[in-house]
Design a protein around this motif. Structure first.
Motif, PDB file in Angstrom:
ATOM      1  N   ARG A   9       0.822  -1.379  -0.116  1.00  0.00           N
ATOM      2  CA  ARG A   9      -0.091  -0.111   0.153  1.00  0.00           C
ATOM      3  C   ARG A   9       0.731   1.254   0.127  1.00  0.00           C
ATOM      4  O   ARG A   9       1.935   1.221   0.376  1.00  0.00           O
ATOM      5  CB  ARG A   9      -0.893  -0.074   1.103  1.00  0.00           C
ATOM      6  CG  ARG A   9      -2.071  -1.228   1.290  1.00  0.00           C
ATOM      7  CD  ARG A   9      -2.908  -1.297   2.193  1.00  0.00           C
ATOM      8  NE  ARG A   9      -3.603  -2.404   2.311  1.00  0.00           N
ATOM      9  CZ  ARG A   9      -5.002  -2.367   1.649  1.00  0.00           C
ATOM     10  NH1 ARG A   9      -5.352  -1.341   1.000  1.00  0.00           N
ATOM     11  NH2 ARG A   9      -5.770  -3.501   1.532  1.00  0.00           N
ATOM     12  N   VAL A  10       0.034   2.246  -0.220  1.00  0.00           N
ATOM     13  CA  VAL A  10       0.873   3.369  -0.424  1.00  0.00           C
ATOM     14  C   VAL A  10       1.066   4.120   1.072  1.00  0.00           C
ATOM     15  O   VAL A  10       0.359   4.151   1.859  1.00  0.00           O
ATOM     16  CB  VAL A  10       0.007   4.757  -1.138  1.00  0.00           C
ATOM     17  CG1 VAL A  10       0.732   6.181  -0.862  1.00  0.00           C
ATOM     18  CG2 VAL A  10      -0.321   4.271  -2.508  1.00  0.00           C
ATOM     19  N   THR A  19      -2.775  12.137  -0.367  1.00  0.00           N
ATOM     20  CA  THR A  19      -2.478  11.403  -1.510  1.00  0.00           C
ATOM     21  C   THR A  19      -1.218  11.666  -2.096  1.00  0.00           C
ATOM     22  O   THR A  19      -0.480  12.450  -1.679  1.00  0.00           O
ATOM     23  CB  THR A  19      -3.563  11.827  -2.973  1.00  0.00           C
ATOM     24  OG1 THR A  19      -3.100  13.252  -3.144  1.00  0.00           O
ATOM     25  CG2 THR A  19      -4.956  11.809  -2.839  1.00  0.00           C
ATOM     26  N   VAL A  20      -0.628  10.763  -3.002  1.00  0.00           N
ATOM     27  CA  VAL A  20       0.741  10.808  -3.641  1.00  0.00           C
ATOM     28  C   VAL A  20       0.563  10.833  -5.011  1.00  0.00           C
ATOM     29  O   VAL A  20      -0.640  10.316  -5.491  1.00  0.00           O
ATOM     30  CB  VAL A  20       1.924   9.743  -3.155  1.00  0.00           C
ATOM     31  CG1 VAL A  20       1.847  10.014  -1.547  1.00  0.00           C
ATOM     32  CG2 VAL A  20       1.464   8.474  -3.340  1.00  0.00           C
ATOM     33  N   LYS A  21       1.611  11.170  -5.858  1.00  0.00           N
ATOM     34  CA  LYS A  21       1.596  10.797  -7.276  1.00  0.00           C
ATOM     35  C   LYS A  21       2.617   9.651  -7.671  1.00  0.00           C
ATOM     36  O   LYS A  21       3.574   9.907  -7.226  1.00  0.00           O
ATOM     37  CB  LYS A  21       2.081  12.145  -7.985  1.00  0.00           C
ATOM     38  CG  LYS A  21       1.921  12.266  -9.612  1.00  0.00           C
ATOM     39  CD  LYS A  21       2.317  13.393 -10.148  1.00  0.00           C
ATOM     40  CE  LYS A  21       2.442  13.514 -11.621  1.00  0.00           C
ATOM     41  NZ  LYS A  21       3.127  14.654 -12.292  1.00  0.00           N
ATOM     42  N   GLU A  43       5.929  10.651  -5.866  1.00  0.00           N
ATOM     43  CA  GLU A  43       6.005  11.989  -5.507  1.00  0.00           C
ATOM     44  C   GLU A  43       5.090  12.410  -4.332  1.00  0.00           C
ATOM     45  O   GLU A  43       3.911  12.630  -4.490  1.00  0.00           O
ATOM     46  CB  GLU A  43       5.697  12.785  -6.591  1.00  0.00           C
ATOM     47  CG  GLU A  43       6.930  13.076  -7.578  1.00  0.00           C
ATOM     48  CD  GLU A  43       6.623  14.066  -8.589  1.00  0.00           C
ATOM     49  OE1 GLU A  43       7.167  13.851  -9.699  1.00  0.00           O
ATOM     50  OE2 GLU A  43       6.025  14.996  -8.228  1.00  0.00           O
ATOM     51  N   THR A  44       5.682  13.071  -3.124  1.00  0.00           N
ATOM     52  CA  THR A  44       4.744  13.392  -2.426  1.00  0.00           C
ATOM     53  C   THR A  44       4.954  14.985  -2.132  1.00  0.00           C
ATOM     54  O   THR A  44       5.777  15.443  -3.104  1.00  0.00           O
ATOM     55  CB  THR A  44       5.312  12.959  -0.673  1.00  0.00           C
ATOM     56  OG1 THR A  44       6.645  13.557  -0.388  1.00  0.00           O
ATOM     57  CG2 THR A  44       5.544  11.466  -0.543  1.00  0.00           C
ATOM     58  N   SER A  45       4.355  15.489  -1.182  1.00  0.00           N
ATOM     59  CA  SER A  45       4.469  17.102  -1.197  1.00  0.00           C
ATOM     60  C   SER A  45       5.809  17.693  -0.929  1.00  0.00           C
ATOM     61  O   SER A  45       6.077  18.615  -1.147  1.00  0.00           O
ATOM     62  CB  SER A  45       3.462  17.595  -0.180  1.00  0.00           C
ATOM     63  OG  SER A  45       3.805  17.376   1.253  1.00  0.00           O
ATOM     64  N   LYS A  46       6.747  16.674  -0.412  1.00  0.00           N
ATOM     65  CA  LYS A  46       8.151  17.134   0.071  1.00  0.00           C
ATOM     66  C   LYS A  46       9.287  16.525  -0.542  1.00  0.00           C
ATOM     67  O   LYS A  46      10.359  16.920  -0.553  1.00  0.00           O
ATOM     68  CB  LYS A  46       8.166  16.930   1.696  1.00  0.00           C
ATOM     69  CG  LYS A  46       7.104  17.680   2.243  1.00  0.00           C
ATOM     70  CD  LYS A  46       7.549  17.858   3.976  1.00  0.00           C
ATOM     71  CE  LYS A  46       6.662  18.805   4.669  1.00  0.00           C
ATOM     72  NZ  LYS A  46       6.625  18.527   5.964  1.00  0.00           N
ATOM     73  N   GLU A  65       1.358   5.492 -14.435  1.00  0.00           N
ATOM     74  CA  GLU A  65       2.351   6.477 -14.111  1.00  0.00           C
ATOM     75  C   GLU A  65       1.626   8.049 -14.143  1.00  0.00           C
ATOM     76  O   GLU A  65       0.768   7.880 -15.042  1.00  0.00           O
ATOM     77  CB  GLU A  65       3.546   6.605 -15.012  1.00  0.00           C
ATOM     78  CG  GLU A  65       4.473   5.562 -14.704  1.00  0.00           C
ATOM     79  CD  GLU A  65       5.741   5.645 -15.575  1.00  0.00           C
ATOM     80  OE1 GLU A  65       6.732   5.125 -15.322  1.00  0.00           O
ATOM     81  OE2 GLU A  65       5.963   6.650 -16.459  1.00  0.00           O
ATOM     82  N   GLY A  66       1.617   8.825 -13.377  1.00  0.00           N
ATOM     83  CA  GLY A  66       1.016  10.008 -13.189  1.00  0.00           C
ATOM     84  C   GLY A  66      -0.269   9.830 -12.451  1.00  0.00           C
ATOM     85  O   GLY A  66      -0.890  10.896 -12.123  1.00  0.00           O
TER      86      GLY A  66
END
Lengths: 360, 78
Positions: A9-10, A19-21, A43-46, A65-66
């Motif tokens: 899991r994420v 959420t993440v990308k 990709e997280t916010s940080k 992806e994306g």
């Protein structure tokens, strides 16, 4: 391999992200992977976070992806049979423990103090929910008196969790070391002459690195075993020459990649290097900029280091380390030998000395 | 181009107040001591001012940098 599809899991990497990308898949769908092998970059916010497979098996994608994916949602499966159907998505699907190195268990204050005192791994309590002091004491007792005395005989140590960025770096580098046979060859070489030659050409960027990259790219075409990687008892030669530059200047250790170096002029490479430095300082280096490297350079001359022994990156066979007065090529001995590494380095240094003389 | 002026570009990389940047502002101090910072300066000028001035990494002061940028702009127009 897992007996039934293992859902990964994420992970929650920081409290603000729901959420993440999904930035990049680093393994193909239905590809066979090893335990610990990094399979996807998020990709997280940080930060960019890389997620490894918790067990060996075949990977089955759940998202393209994306995609934006909720924290806790199934990211991918590890399965024993790549052709078998996946389970319908249910909340009860078996999951791997979060791959960020931390336990799913929650600890009472006294339980946490006991864990720290005895140097226990919180992951040993994964899946237990709330862990109380009595649970930790039962765990210690179950391990037996010999081990307990060993644990208490160790010097006391304060536990400090590593940062997510460092854990990601460890996973990525560890993936490159799995069963690797790293060896190295070093030659004396001072870059002072090359720096002076580069400084005489300010319109070329004024630094020697583009020249060094240009010559390395040329030599990687001549000696392709250093632009390759070992996997499944075979050498895999890359078709492109994409060189990563290790940077560690306050924004974490990263190795952004310059693609197709052999197809670019030193001036083009100089411009691209400048852009990467700006992106690094601006925290703009994303997963795409870090992926696809076929060879890496680590320059620690600015730190005054003489001898540098870097780690070979994942799915690469060599890395060039530049120290004060010495170049060292660290290479995977499963693919080549010291003599070949010595030839590569000798030819590189000879080429750089020609640049010193001509200033070109 | 982003619309940032040269003073803002230099100030951001130096961690300084743009109002403190004048012709005598040194580009050889600690803020620009690393090759990474110098490289980022050249890239930032290219990104935000649209000027390709590789010599900018060698400027010793802000005044010298301004002169280099002006010369590069003249060459690009010419």
């Amino acid at each position: 391999m897992p007996d039934e599809p293992l859902a990964v899991r994420v992970p929650r990497e920081n409290v603000n992200d729901e959420t993440v990308k999904l930035a990049n898949w680093l393994a193909a769908d239905r590809q066979k992977i090893r335990a610990g092998e990094v399979v996807v970059a998020l990709e997280t916010s940080k930060a960019v976070v890389e997620v490894p497979a918790p067990e060996a098996g075949f990977i089955r994608y759940e998202h393209p992806e994306g995609a934006e994916i909720a924290v806790g949602e199934i990211l991918f499966y590890v399965v024993a049979d790549p052709a078998a159907p996946l389970p319908a998505r249910t909340a009860g699907a078996p999951s791997a423990a979060p791959v960020d190195g931390e336990s799913t268990a929650r600890f009472s204050a006294k339980a946490r103090a006991l864990v720290d005192e005895h140097g226990l791994d919180p992951a040993d309590f994964s899946g237990r929910g709330l862990v109380r002091e009595s649970d930790v004491r039962k765990f210690l007792a179950a391990r037996g008196p010999a081990k307990a005395s060993f644990e208490t005989s160790r010097a006391a140590a304060k536990r400090e969790p590593l940062t997510k960025r460092k854990l990601t770096e460890i996973r990525h580098l560890a993936a490159g070391q799995n069963a690797g046979l790293a060896s190295s060859v070093g030659f004396a070489y001072s870059m002072e002459g090359l720096r002076r030659a580069a400084a005489r050409r300010p319109d070329g960027g004024g630094t020697p690195m583009p020249i060094i990259l240009h010559e390395i790219a040329r030599l990687l075409r001549k000696h392709p075993v250093f632009n390759a990687y070992f996997e499944d008892d075979a050498v895999h030669y890359y078709s492109a020459v994409n060189i990563g530059l290790v940077i560690d200047a306050g924004r974490g250790l990263k190795a952004p990649v310059i693609r197709g170096v052999d197809e670019k002029t030193p001036l083009d490479v100089a411009r691209e290097m400048q852009d990467l430095m700006l992106r690094y300082l601006s925290d703009e280096i994303d997963a795409a900029a870090l992926a696809g490297g076929t060879f890496t350079i680590s320059d620690l001359t600015a730190e005054g280091a003489f001898v540098v022994a870097p780690l070979i990156n994942y799915r690469q066979s060599a890395i060039l380390a530049m120290g004060v007065g010495q170049f060292t090529l660290v290479f995977d001995h499963r693919l080549t030998e010291g003599r070949a590494a010595a030839v590569f380095l000798r030819e590189l240094i000879a080429a750089l000395r020609r640049h010193e003389e001509t200033g070109a | 181009m982003s619309g940032k002026d040269l003073k803002t570009v230099v100030a951001e990389l130096a961690g300084a107040d743009p109002a403190a940047i004048d012709a005598s502002f040194s580009l050889q101090g600690e803020a620009f001591s690393s090759s990474i910072k110098k490289a980022a300066l050249v890239a930032s000028i290219r990104r935000h001012l649209g000027v390709d001035c590789m010599q900018a990494a060698f400027a010793k002061s802000y005044g010298e940098l301004e002169a280099m940028i002006a010369a590069s702009r003249a060459r690009q127009r010419g």
